[in-house]
Design a protein around this motif. Structure first.
Motif, PDB file in Angstrom:
ATOM      1  N   LYS A 281       0.837  -1.200   0.000  1.00 54.04           N
ATOM      2  CA  LYS A 281       0.000   0.000   0.000  1.00 54.04           C
ATOM      3  C   LYS A 281       0.872   1.250   0.000  1.00 54.04           C
ATOM      4  CE  LYS A 281      -4.078   0.239   1.725  1.00 54.04           C
ATOM      5  NZ  LYS A 281      -5.304   0.289   2.557  1.00 54.04           N
ATOM      6  N   ALA A 282       1.964   1.231   0.767  1.00 54.12           N
ATOM      7  CA  ALA A 282       2.859   2.384   0.834  1.00 54.12           C
ATOM      8  C   ALA A 282       3.484   2.689  -0.529  1.00 54.12           C
ATOM      9  CB  ALA A 282       3.959   2.137   1.867  1.00 54.12           C
ATOM     10  N   ARG A 283       3.634   1.665  -1.363  1.00 53.66           N
ATOM     11  CA  ARG A 283       4.201   1.863  -2.693  1.00 53.66           C
ATOM     12  C   ARG A 283       3.135   2.120  -3.765  1.00 53.66           C
ATOM     13  NH1 ARG A 283       9.611   0.302  -2.771  1.00 53.66           N
ATOM     14  NH2 ARG A 283       9.587   0.271  -5.055  1.00 53.66           N
ATOM     15  N   GLY A 284       1.863   2.170  -3.328  1.00 53.37           N
ATOM     16  CA  GLY A 284       0.779   2.483  -4.240  1.00 53.37           C
ATOM     17  C   GLY A 284       0.237   1.315  -5.039  1.00 53.37           C
ATOM     18  N   PHE A 285       0.596   0.101  -4.652  1.00 59.37           N
ATOM     19  CA  PHE A 285       0.152  -1.076  -5.401  1.00 59.37           C
ATOM     20  C   PHE A 285      -1.129  -1.692  -4.843  1.00 59.37           C
ATOM     21  CE2 PHE A 285       4.879  -1.495  -6.225  1.00 59.37           C
ATOM     22  CZ  PHE A 285       4.799  -1.005  -7.516  1.00 59.37           C
ATOM     23  N   TYR A 286      -1.399  -1.462  -3.558  1.00 56.62           N
ATOM     24  CA  TYR A 286      -2.502  -2.170  -2.890  1.00 56.62           C
ATOM     25  C   TYR A 286      -3.495  -1.163  -2.341  1.00 56.62           C
ATOM     26  CZ  TYR A 286      -4.889  -5.378   0.349  1.00 56.62           C
ATOM     27  OH  TYR A 286      -5.821  -6.120   1.027  1.00 56.62           O
ATOM     28  N   GLU A 287      -4.779  -1.390  -2.624  1.00 52.88           N
ATOM     29  CA  GLU A 287      -5.821  -0.472  -2.172  1.00 52.88           C
ATOM     30  C   GLU A 287      -6.815  -1.124  -1.222  1.00 52.88           C
ATOM     31  OE1 GLU A 287      -7.629   0.982  -5.692  1.00 52.88           O
ATOM     32  OE2 GLU A 287      -5.906   2.212  -6.302  1.00 52.88           O
ATOM     33  N   GLY A 288      -6.639  -2.410  -0.940  1.00 55.89           N
ATOM     34  CA  GLY A 288      -7.604  -3.129  -0.104  1.00 55.89           C
ATOM     35  C   GLY A 288      -7.355  -2.944   1.377  1.00 55.89           C
ATOM     36  N   GLU A 289      -8.036  -3.766   2.160  1.00 55.32           N
ATOM     37  CA  GLU A 289      -7.894  -3.702   3.608  1.00 55.32           C
ATOM     38  C   GLU A 289      -6.651  -4.438   4.073  1.00 55.32           C
ATOM     39  OE1 GLU A 289     -11.406  -4.144   6.117  1.00 55.32           O
ATOM     40  OE2 GLU A 289     -12.561  -4.452   4.280  1.00 55.32           O
ATOM     41  N   ILE A 290      -6.104  -3.986   5.168  1.00 58.61           N
ATOM     42  CA  ILE A 290      -4.978  -4.681   5.802  1.00 58.61           C
ATOM     43  C   ILE A 290      -5.594  -5.748   6.705  1.00 58.61           C
ATOM     44  CG2 ILE A 290      -2.879  -4.431   7.180  1.00 58.61           C
ATOM     45  CD1 ILE A 290      -2.897  -2.862   4.535  1.00 58.61           C
ATOM     46  N   ASP A 291      -5.826  -6.932   6.131  1.00 62.12           N
ATOM     47  CA  ASP A 291      -6.575  -7.963   6.860  1.00 62.12           C
ATOM     48  C   ASP A 291      -5.816  -9.270   7.029  1.00 62.12           C
ATOM     49  OD1 ASP A 291      -6.580  -8.893   4.270  1.00 62.12           O
ATOM     50  OD2 ASP A 291      -8.752  -8.838   4.005  1.00 62.12           O
ATOM     51  N   GLY A 292      -4.586  -9.331   6.527  1.00 62.87           N
ATOM     52  CA  GLY A 292      -3.805 -10.560   6.694  1.00 62.87           C
ATOM     53  C   GLY A 292      -4.255 -11.704   5.816  1.00 62.87           C
ATOM     54  N   LYS A 293      -5.120 -11.426   4.840  1.00 63.61           N
ATOM     55  CA  LYS A 293      -5.620 -12.467   3.941  1.00 63.61           C
ATOM     56  C   LYS A 293      -5.140 -12.170   2.525  1.00 63.61           C
ATOM     57  CE  LYS A 293      -9.724 -13.436   6.719  1.00 63.61           C
ATOM     58  NZ  LYS A 293     -11.199 -13.511   6.745  1.00 63.61           N
ATOM     59  N   ALA A 294      -4.376 -13.073   1.967  1.00 60.87           N
ATOM     60  CA  ALA A 294      -3.763 -12.840   0.662  1.00 60.87           C
ATOM     61  C   ALA A 294      -4.717 -13.245  -0.455  1.00 60.87           C
ATOM     62  CB  ALA A 294      -2.444 -13.599   0.553  1.00 60.87           C
ATOM     63  N   GLY A 295      -5.699 -12.391  -0.696  1.00 56.40           N
ATOM     64  CA  GLY A 295      -6.666 -12.652  -1.753  1.00 56.40           C
ATOM     65  C   GLY A 295      -6.200 -12.121  -3.093  1.00 56.40           C
ATOM     66  N   SER A 296      -7.145 -12.000  -4.030  1.00 56.03           N
ATOM     67  CA  SER A 296      -6.784 -11.611  -5.396  1.00 56.03           C
ATOM     68  C   SER A 296      -6.202 -10.203  -5.452  1.00 56.03           C
ATOM     69  CB  SER A 296      -8.004 -11.720  -6.306  1.00 56.03           C
ATOM     70  OG  SER A 296      -9.048 -10.875  -5.857  1.00 56.03           O
ATOM     71  N   GLY A 297      -6.712  -9.288  -4.625  1.00 56.47           N
ATOM     72  CA  GLY A 297      -6.178  -7.929  -4.618  1.00 56.47           C
ATOM     73  C   GLY A 297      -4.727  -7.888  -4.173  1.00 56.47           C
ATOM     74  N   THR A 298      -4.409  -8.670  -3.143  1.00 61.75           N
ATOM     75  CA  THR A 298      -3.030  -8.734  -2.663  1.00 61.75           C
ATOM     76  C   THR A 298      -2.121  -9.356  -3.718  1.00 61.75           C
ATOM     77  OG1 THR A 298      -3.802  -8.954  -0.372  1.00 61.75           O
ATOM     78  CG2 THR A 298      -1.526  -9.603  -0.830  1.00 61.75           C
TER      79      THR A 298
END
Length: 408
Positions: A360-377
């Motif tokens: 997210k800090a690098r601008g690649f991830y917009e989802g929730e910080i939930d510890g689940k590596a889904g499709s967005g991650t």
């Protein structure tokens, strides 16, 4: 218009065209809203014929005058990645879920004992369902995914042809729940498809299985954890749960081809299927079916009756296996002997959260910080890997986390 200079005429026509173009969505939206409002009026007559009072219906639909586009987006969403087996289980049978489940088991011991005495269902299984369905209730506080059930179901009934029948059936059941007084309109909340409460029951399932075990006169799966867990136990019990028995056994299998279908555990043993760690089967006459969720390279299981009962909650082999595995570890079990085949070194929940934060800090991830590596991650990982010039496989691995740490 004909007296205007040619250039002016051109700009005027362009302006008119743009006005018409940009007014179309608004006009369509206005028509859609009017159509939705007309649909509500027509459905009101249906509901009244089914015994819903005018007061309950009007109160339920007060302020609802347009479909929920977010619900339609969720209904039509097709994930970019079909979750591989390891991802499904890594996101559900986690250290955090096990730790929280054990803490909840201690905290709720009197209620869990009462529920087990009444329904005969293993409390660890109920805790596992609670974890997988709503993260022990945490999802109920997430305004991004929890919606007004009446509006969600009305949206599906009105605007989703594939789910129109489902939406109407569940909406009518939701109105009946409101009329019963178990919950009020402001708290009748659920997922985009109307799954409600801590243990995520759709309205018709709620009607069939809901329980008031805390004795307050309401079957409140939204605010009463005992009611929610008892309702889950009610579903399992009414669908044939076998008290005191497990859901399945991890086993080893021989190289040769094995038959499909169900055999007794004794018959499976004769074919070379053995329980892991040299353990014996306590009831060799029990009937079981062999399941290989990840093929021969992954863990193998002999699934018993209770596995198929769990599937009445969610008709998925992966779901029922995840519930069973998580339940066993909440109960003190050590986990699998044969791990899921993964092409990388996996992360635990806190490490996945760190991974998401760095992405997210690098601008690649917009989802929730939930510890689940889904499709967005995984999509964000691919973008990062492309940036650094390595193969973009998208795996949530220790290697990727290390690379992200280096570049902070």
């Amino acid at each position: 218009m004909s007296s205007l200079p040619a250039l002016h005429r051109g700009f005027s026509r362009l302006a008119l065209s743009l006005c018409l173009l940009f007014s179309l969505p608004l006009a369509a939206a206005e028509v859609s809203d009017k159509g939705f409002q007309q649909w509500i009026k027509e459905f009101r007559q249906t509901a009244l014929k089914e015994g819903i009072s005018p007061e309950v219906f009007d109160r339920a639909f007060k302020g609802i005058d347009s479909p929920d586009q977010w619900v339609l987006d969720k209904a039509s969403y097709q994930p970019e990645f079909k979750a591989p087996v390891w991802q499904y289980f890594d996101n559900r049978v986690t250290k955090r879920a096990i730790r929280t489940g054990r803490a909840k088991k201690e905290e709720l011991a009197p209620w869990l004992d009462k529920i087990e005495r009444r329904f005969g269902v293993n409390p660890n299984v109920l805790l596992a369902i609670w974890s997988i369905e709503s993260s022990f209730g945490a999802i109920l506080d997430n305004d991004k995914v929890i919606r007004n059930v009446v509006r969600s179901l009305a949206t599906l009934a009105y605007a989703d042809p594939k789910r129109s029948k489902f939406g109407r059936q569940q909406l009518l059941a939701a109105l009946q729940i409101l009329q019963s007084g178990d919950i009020d309109k402001d708290h009748l909340e659920g997922s985009w498809a109307g799954a409600m409460g801590h243990t995520q029951f759709i309205p018709t399932s709620y009607q069939a299985y809901a329980v008031d075990i805390d004795g307050d006169g309401r079957r409140d799966i939204w605010n009463s954890v005992p009611d929610a867990l008892a309702t889950a136990a009610s579903l399992l019990s009414k669908n044939g749960w076998r008290q005191g028995q497990t859901w399945g056994y991890e086993v080893t299998i021989p190289e040769r081809k094995l038959p499909a279908g169900k055999l007794s555990l004794r018959e499976w043993e004769k074919l070379g299927v053995k329980r892991v760690k040299g353990k014996s089967f306590p009831r060799p006459g029990d009937i079981a079916e062999l399941k290989l969720p990840a093929g021969r390279e992954g863990p193998a299981f002999l699934m018993l009756k209770n596995f198929f009962v769990i599937k009445r909650y969610n008709n998925s082999d992966r779901y029922a296996t995840a519930v069973g595995l998580l339940a066993d570890q909440i109960g003190g079990g050590k986990g699998l002997v044969q791990e899921w085949p993964r092409p990388f070194t996996p992360l635990d929940t806190s490490e996945v959260e760190e991974l998401q934060q760095l992405l997210k800090a690098r601008g690649f991830y917009e989802g929730e910080i939930d510890g689940k590596a889904g499709s967005g991650t995984r999509r964000a990982i691919q973008q990062f890997q492309k940036e650094i010039g390595v193969e973009a496989e998208g795996y949530p691995s220790k290697e990727v986390l290390q690379e992200l740490r280096k570049r902070q």
